[in-house]
Design an enzyme around this catalytic site. Sequence first.
Site, mmCIF file in Angstrom:
data_model
loop_
_atom_site.group_PDB
_atom_site.id
_atom_site.type_symbol
_atom_site.label_atom_id
_atom_site.label_comp_id
_atom_site.label_asym_id
_atom_site.label_seq_id
_atom_site.Cartn_x
_atom_site.Cartn_y
_atom_site.Cartn_z
ATOM 1 N N ASP A 1 0.853 -1.189 0.000
ATOM 2 C CA ASP A 1 0.000 0.000 0.000
ATOM 3 C C ASP A 1 0.886 1.235 0.000
ATOM 4 O O ASP A 1 2.069 1.165 0.338
ATOM 5 C CB ASP A 1 -0.916 -0.044 1.243
ATOM 6 C CG ASP A 1 -1.879 1.134 1.242
ATOM 7 O OD1 ASP A 1 -2.092 1.690 2.321
ATOM 8 O OD2 ASP A 1 -2.377 1.500 0.163
ATOM 9 N N ASP A 3 -0.544 5.150 0.512
ATOM 10 C CA ASP A 3 -0.954 6.165 1.488
ATOM 11 C C ASP A 3 -0.882 5.590 2.891
ATOM 12 O O ASP A 3 -1.441 4.536 3.166
ATOM 13 C CB ASP A 3 -2.401 6.622 1.223
ATOM 14 C CG ASP A 3 -2.572 7.208 -0.178
ATOM 15 O OD1 ASP A 3 -3.416 6.696 -0.924
ATOM 16 O OD2 ASP A 3 -1.850 8.150 -0.504
ATOM 17 N N SER A 34 -2.729 0.222 -4.488
ATOM 18 C CA SER A 34 -3.389 1.320 -3.786
ATOM 19 C C SER A 34 -4.862 1.431 -4.129
ATOM 20 O O SER A 34 -5.235 1.363 -5.301
ATOM 21 C CB SER A 34 -2.696 2.637 -4.177
ATOM 22 O OG SER A 34 -3.428 3.734 -3.699
ATOM 23 N N ASN A 35 -5.694 1.636 -3.090
ATOM 24 C CA ASN A 35 -7.124 1.840 -3.320
ATOM 25 C C ASN A 35 -7.451 3.257 -3.777
ATOM 26 O O ASN A 35 -8.583 3.545 -4.131
ATOM 27 C CB ASN A 35 -7.922 1.547 -2.039
ATOM 28 C CG ASN A 35 -8.365 0.095 -1.951
ATOM 29 O OD1 ASN A 35 -8.038 -0.727 -2.804
ATOM 30 N ND2 ASN A 35 -9.114 -0.228 -0.901
#
Lengths: 276, 178
Positions: A1, A3, A34-35
């Site tokens: 991930d 952020d 990443s979402n």
Amino acid sequence: DCDGVLWAGERAVPGAPELLERLRRSGKAALFVSNNSRRSVAELERRFSRLGFRGVRAEHVFSSALCSALFLRQRLLDGGGNGSGAGRVFVLGGEGLRGEVRDAGLRLAGEGEPAPGEPVRAVLVGYDDQFTFAKLAQACGYLRDPQCLLVATDPDPWHPLSDGQRTPGTGSLTAAVETASGRKALVVGKPNTYMFDCIVERFGVDPSRTLMVGDRLETDILFGKNCGLATILTLTGVSRLEEAQAYMASDSAAAKDLVPNYYVDSIADLIPGLDE
Amino acid sequence: AALPGPAPADWVQAPLDPAVRAVLVGFDEHFSYAKLCQALRYLLRGGPDCLLVGTNRDHRLPLEGGAAIPGTGCLVKAVETAAQREAFIVGKPNRFMFDCVAGEFDVDPARTIMVGDRLDTDILMGNSCGLTTLLTLTGVTALDEARGHQDSECPARHSLVPDYYVDSIADLLPALGE
């Protein structure tokens, strides 16, 4: 991930660029999932560079924007539809997301009335800080056609801002669209596994030799679990250690899946582990 | 108030009204991400001391010809999801509004009929408050839906079943005739 793991706002997490550099020198691949559906992978590549991370290329970065576009391409174009029959996509989101959809070879529905003969075949809900009631109503109009897909980039209810405040996430907008349309969205992002399928297709990753590092238990850690990866929670982002402990103490089987295998205060804490 | 800049990072710098103690979500055709952002700020600032209230949970408001516009329930859901808490809903099927009526007008539930077109709001409220319930078919509900709930094994669904139904509220006229 990314952020909350590699950076927080415009600041790199101290030591994170060095950690990535050490991984590179040790011959360990680093990929990013990443979402965040705001940015195109090209923008993310520039962001990595601007924040001091060396050698990260767009092809290493899997954002929910990119993967949603790939998902829609699969469903609308590759699934037997020829170019003209694919239909258009109504996107609730910013220019980064819209660009990824266009780059995947799909056409976007404009604001306002559709041109006759070119149906909207999918509504894509992403992070949209220009979301309005009018756009919600427009999306619902398209979703009256049961053939029209409802897809969401990610389920995140909110995102942290640098001063401790929060900004609403795609999950809250998706909830509005689902409620109005009576439909359930197909969610591309973590904790669902589609983004991992995209990674495996491009890079052939062995889950048993892969670690997932993330800051959000309900997305990153569960994603790792769902994909058969060992998981590390880093405490530089959203989730607090107490939350992981609460899941660990819970009786529910579902809660157990949110407990990471390991945790670190910061991803930089992995550096000593790389020294022989 | 005008937004102090183009992006959420700017909006969250705007000062909050210190007197705000509740966020009330109603039907808002000018709902926007900026307002959702603001609602979230108040709810986070106040915690349990800031109420989150929704007027109702209707998913859709039907228009002529089968179209519909999003209902208040969608906006309530957006706020609830961002804030990760549940709103107190004033409207049907919650009994709050019946209590308001009964308080003002000395209503005897045993001698009262609730007439409505929506099973999960009108009929459910009527049944929960001990009223006799009458479904009219001039609105959103088709008879099949009511029968489906009636035939269901699930006891919760039985509370959605009206005592009676009519094709139209006008069908009550003969019963009131001389």
